[in-house]
Write a protein that holds these residues in place. Structure first.
Motif, PDB file in Angstrom:
ATOM      1  N   UNK A  97       0.808  -1.214   0.130  1.00 40.11           N
ATOM      2  CA  UNK A  97      -0.132   0.076   0.112  1.00 40.11           C
ATOM      3  C   UNK A  97       0.919   1.409   0.008  1.00 40.11           C
ATOM      4  N   UNK A  98       0.232   2.261  -0.255  1.00 45.44           N
ATOM      5  CA  UNK A  98       0.882   3.696  -0.333  1.00 45.44           C
ATOM      6  C   UNK A  98       0.318   4.526   1.123  1.00 45.44           C
ATOM      7  N   UNK A  99       1.118   4.742   1.844  1.00 42.32           N
ATOM      8  CA  UNK A  99       0.807   5.554   3.141  1.00 42.32           C
ATOM      9  C   UNK A  99       0.086   6.732   2.760  1.00 42.32           C
ATOM     10  N   UNK A 100      -0.836   7.323   3.610  1.00 38.78           N
ATOM     11  CA  UNK A 100      -1.604   8.442   3.421  1.00 38.78           C
ATOM     12  C   UNK A 100      -1.554   9.464   4.679  1.00 38.78           C
ATOM     13  N   UNK A 101      -1.467   8.743   5.892  1.00 39.87           N
ATOM     14  CA  UNK A 101      -1.303   9.772   7.001  1.00 39.87           C
ATOM     15  C   UNK A 101      -0.933   8.852   8.110  1.00 39.87           C
ATOM     16  N   UNK A 102      -0.407   9.527   9.470  1.00 46.00           N
ATOM     17  CA  UNK A 102      -0.113   8.785  10.598  1.00 46.00           C
ATOM     18  C   UNK A 102      -0.558   9.538  11.872  1.00 46.00           C
ATOM     19  N   UNK A 103      -0.791   8.938  12.881  1.00 45.15           N
ATOM     20  CA  UNK A 103      -1.075   9.300  14.082  1.00 45.15           C
ATOM     21  C   UNK A 103       0.216   9.030  15.213  1.00 45.15           C
ATOM     22  N   UNK A 104       0.532  10.021  15.996  1.00 43.43           N
ATOM     23  CA  UNK A 104       1.644   9.735  16.652  1.00 43.43           C
ATOM     24  C   UNK A 104       1.284   8.908  18.097  1.00 43.43           C
ATOM     25  N   UNK A 105       1.992   7.900  18.573  1.00 40.14           N
ATOM     26  CA  UNK A 105       1.837   7.332  19.706  1.00 40.14           C
ATOM     27  C   UNK A 105       2.975   7.564  20.653  1.00 40.14           C
TER      28      UNK A 105
ATOM     29  N   UNK B 219      12.537  16.506  20.167  1.00 44.31           N
ATOM     30  CA  UNK B 219      13.570  16.040  19.242  1.00 44.31           C
ATOM     31  C   UNK B 219      13.143  14.543  18.854  1.00 44.31           C
ATOM     32  N   UNK B 220      12.521  13.754  19.780  1.00 42.32           N
ATOM     33  CA  UNK B 220      11.891  12.422  19.214  1.00 42.32           C
ATOM     34  C   UNK B 220      10.835  12.653  18.301  1.00 42.32           C
ATOM     35  N   UNK B 221       9.854  13.725  18.600  1.00 42.24           N
ATOM     36  CA  UNK B 221       8.914  14.039  17.857  1.00 42.24           C
ATOM     37  C   UNK B 221       9.169  14.494  16.414  1.00 42.24           C
ATOM     38  N   UNK B 222      10.432  15.268  16.386  1.00 44.07           N
ATOM     39  CA  UNK B 222      10.723  15.846  15.080  1.00 44.07           C
ATOM     40  C   UNK B 222      11.523  14.950  14.087  1.00 44.07           C
ATOM     41  N   UNK B 223      12.067  13.705  14.969  1.00 42.54           N
ATOM     42  CA  UNK B 223      12.633  12.823  14.216  1.00 42.54           C
ATOM     43  C   UNK B 223      11.551  12.169  13.189  1.00 42.54           C
ATOM     44  N   UNK B 224      10.350  11.699  14.289  1.00 43.61           N
ATOM     45  CA  UNK B 224       9.288  11.109  13.371  1.00 43.61           C
ATOM     46  C   UNK B 224       8.690  11.860  12.335  1.00 43.61           C
ATOM     47  N   UNK B 225       8.462  13.250  12.520  1.00 40.16           N
ATOM     48  CA  UNK B 225       7.896  14.108  11.626  1.00 40.16           C
ATOM     49  C   UNK B 225       8.619  14.071  10.362  1.00 40.16           C
TER      50      UNK B 225
ATOM     51  N   UNK C  53       8.096  10.336   3.663  1.00 35.70           N
ATOM     52  CA  UNK C  53       7.003   9.404   3.158  1.00 35.70           C
ATOM     53  C   UNK C  53       6.071  10.077   2.545  1.00 35.70           C
ATOM     54  N   UNK C  54       5.931  11.427   2.716  1.00 31.80           N
ATOM     55  CA  UNK C  54       4.846  12.129   1.949  1.00 31.80           C
ATOM     56  C   UNK C  54       3.500  12.022   2.503  1.00 31.80           C
ATOM     57  N   UNK C  55       3.493  12.073   4.082  1.00 31.91           N
ATOM     58  CA  UNK C  55       2.406  11.949   4.582  1.00 31.91           C
ATOM     59  C   UNK C  55       2.217  12.815   5.915  1.00 31.91           C
ATOM     60  N   UNK C  56       1.220  13.376   6.378  1.00 37.36           N
ATOM     61  CA  UNK C  56       0.984  14.169   7.687  1.00 37.36           C
ATOM     62  C   UNK C  56       0.977  13.338   8.864  1.00 37.36           C
ATOM     63  N   UNK C  57       1.429  13.991   9.990  1.00 35.63           N
ATOM     64  CA  UNK C  57       1.370  13.401  11.262  1.00 35.63           C
ATOM     65  C   UNK C  57      -0.095  13.958  11.771  1.00 35.63           C
ATOM     66  N   UNK C  58      -1.434  13.333  11.502  1.00 36.79           N
ATOM     67  CA  UNK C  58      -2.493  14.127  11.650  1.00 36.79           C
ATOM     68  C   UNK C  58      -3.175  14.241  13.049  1.00 36.79           C
ATOM     69  N   UNK C  59      -2.412  13.557  14.002  1.00 33.88           N
ATOM     70  CA  UNK C  59      -2.818  13.695  15.569  1.00 33.88           C
ATOM     71  C   UNK C  59      -2.283  12.578  15.846  1.00 33.88           C
TER      72      UNK C  59
ATOM     73  N   UNK D 115       7.558   5.422  21.632  1.00 36.53           N
ATOM     74  CA  UNK D 115       7.178   6.404  20.683  1.00 36.53           C
ATOM     75  C   UNK D 115       6.824   5.348  19.362  1.00 36.53           C
ATOM     76  N   UNK D 116       5.899   5.935  18.724  1.00 38.21           N
ATOM     77  CA  UNK D 116       5.772   5.389  17.393  1.00 38.21           C
ATOM     78  C   UNK D 116       4.587   5.866  16.674  1.00 38.21           C
ATOM     79  N   UNK D 117       3.939   5.054  15.792  1.00 39.97           N
ATOM     80  CA  UNK D 117       2.907   5.604  14.912  1.00 39.97           C
ATOM     81  C   UNK D 117       1.630   4.674  14.585  1.00 39.97           C
ATOM     82  N   UNK D 118       0.396   5.044  14.527  1.00 41.08           N
ATOM     83  CA  UNK D 118      -0.366   4.586  13.941  1.00 41.08           C
ATOM     84  C   UNK D 118      -0.436   4.953  12.364  1.00 41.08           C
ATOM     85  N   UNK D 119      -0.115   4.088  11.479  1.00 49.46           N
ATOM     86  CA  UNK D 119      -0.117   4.342  10.018  1.00 49.46           C
ATOM     87  C   UNK D 119      -1.189   3.793   9.321  1.00 49.46           C
ATOM     88  N   UNK D 120      -1.548   4.700   8.189  1.00 47.41           N
ATOM     89  CA  UNK D 120      -2.843   4.421   7.470  1.00 47.41           C
ATOM     90  C   UNK D 120      -2.401   4.286   5.828  1.00 47.41           C
TER      91      UNK D 120
END
Length: 352
Positions: free
Chosen positions: A99-107, A122-128, A134-140, A151-156
């Motif tokens: 699949x092609x990723x479209x957005x992420x949520x931070x955990x 800095x942790x959050x900046x690295x993830x961003x 990857x061409x996707x936003x962290x939307x929440x 730290x991690x992500x929900x990825x869609x």
């Protein structure tokens, strides 16, 4: 004048790190046994049945949503690098389905009385940064005050269901290709003991922050039948998941499996993760090793791969296209590592 005490190393705050934090596959199987009995709606194309990389929900005839989450404790001490690695690892599960990723949520879980706001940022900046690549936003997302840093992500992501690649559709005669070399867990074990030099650290960061971008291109190749990413359960564990899901033996040509430079010397010095042993205890009965197979090699076979590579099962006629897709995206170390054997009632991973 009051002096501020230096912050502790990130890895010193965690009892494990990276994908080595994962619960051993045998224990996880026991924990999830009750969930398998829940009703499965027809729109759920992929659930927990074959331990695949992500859930897939069909939205329409030509579109499905791929959903996954992945998070862990620090595998490195640099907070920016920690964020990058964790984000790359989480997004990898979307790529592993094709699949092609479209957005992420931070955990996010952080010990806010131990780490400064600047370090956490800095942790959050690295993830961003990885999400931008990857061409996707962290939307929440969601944050908690935690004893250990997490730290991690929900990825869609989105995919045409016709192109979806599961880990359970390998076919007899398929060729197996691995996209990244093994050894990340061994490098992380050496790092935690202060035994990893600058070159080793650079290799570790390069491989763990390299997005598995070939995924969608690989999914579009008709001869690609199955795909997964090799992460916390090691090559042996994820290969066994593919074998069992597909109902076929997987034959691994061990000398052909790529490994990161310097790994052999680190293993000889005892830099092996505890997760490697737990992995082997969980699934070793399903793996056949050659006579005289060294314990050090077994440790590499079960070594947890934080943000590891894609493993692809493809028809031999599709092999050139598969290798070209890896090369096009900068995966020059992708290698042919074996083939899929015959259908069998008791699928195994067989090293040769």
């Amino acid at each position: 004048m009051t002096q501020t005490a230096p912050e502790p190393r990130l890895t010193s705050l965690a009892h494990g790190g990276g994908c080595g934090c994962k619960i051993a596959p045998g224990v996880l199987s026991d924990l999830l046994r009750g969930s398998a009995a829940l009703p499965v709606p027809p729109q759920l194309l992929v659930g927990i049945e074959t331990s695949d990389d992500a859930a897939v929900w069909q939205l329409s005839e030509h579109q499905a949503l791929v959903a996954t989450t992945d998070f862990f404790m620090p595998v490195v001490d640099d907070p920016f690098d920690f964020g990058r690695i964790a984000a790359t690892n989480a997004i990898s599960d979307v790529y592993a389905m094709g699949a092609t990723p479209i957005l992420a949520l931070a955990v996010v879980g952080m010990p806010i009385n131990v780490l400064s706001g600047a370090t956490i940022a800095k942790v959050l900046d690295g993830g961003a940064q990885i999400c931008r690549e990857a061409g996707i936003p962290i939307a929440g997302g969601h944050t908690i005050d935690s004893v250990e840093p997490i730290y991690g992500l929900v990825a869609l992501g989105l995919i045409d269901p016709a192109l979806l690649k599961k880990n359970a559709d390998a076919q007899p005669g398929d060729v197996l290709v691995l996209g990244k070399p093994l050894g990340v867990g061994i490098l992380s074990a050496a790092l935690k003991k202060g035994a990893l030099d600058a070159d080793g650290y650079a290799r570790m960061i390069e491989v763990t922050t390299r997005l598995n971008r070939p995924g969608p291109d690989l999914a579009a190749i008709p001869g690609v039948h199955a795909m997964t990413d090799v992460t916390g359960f090691g090559l042996g564990g994820h290969a066994l998941e593919m074998a069992r899901g597909s109902g076929c033996d997987l034959l691994i040509d061990w000398p052909a499996v790529p490994r990161l430079a310097g790994i052999d010397a680190l293993i000889a010095l005892g830099h092996v993760t505890g997760a490697s042993g737990r992995n082997w205890a969980s699934y070793g009965a399903g793996v056949t090793l050659p006579d005289g197979f060294a314990e050090a090699e077994r440790a590499l076979l079960s070594d947890p791969q934080t943000s590891g590579g894609l493993m692809v099962a493809c028809h031999p006629q599709a092999l050139d296209q598969v290798m070209a897709a890896f090369t096009r995206h900068g995966f020059g170390d992708a290698a042919i590592i074996g083939q899929v054997g015959a259908h069998t009632a008791t699928p195994r991973v067989i090293l040769r």
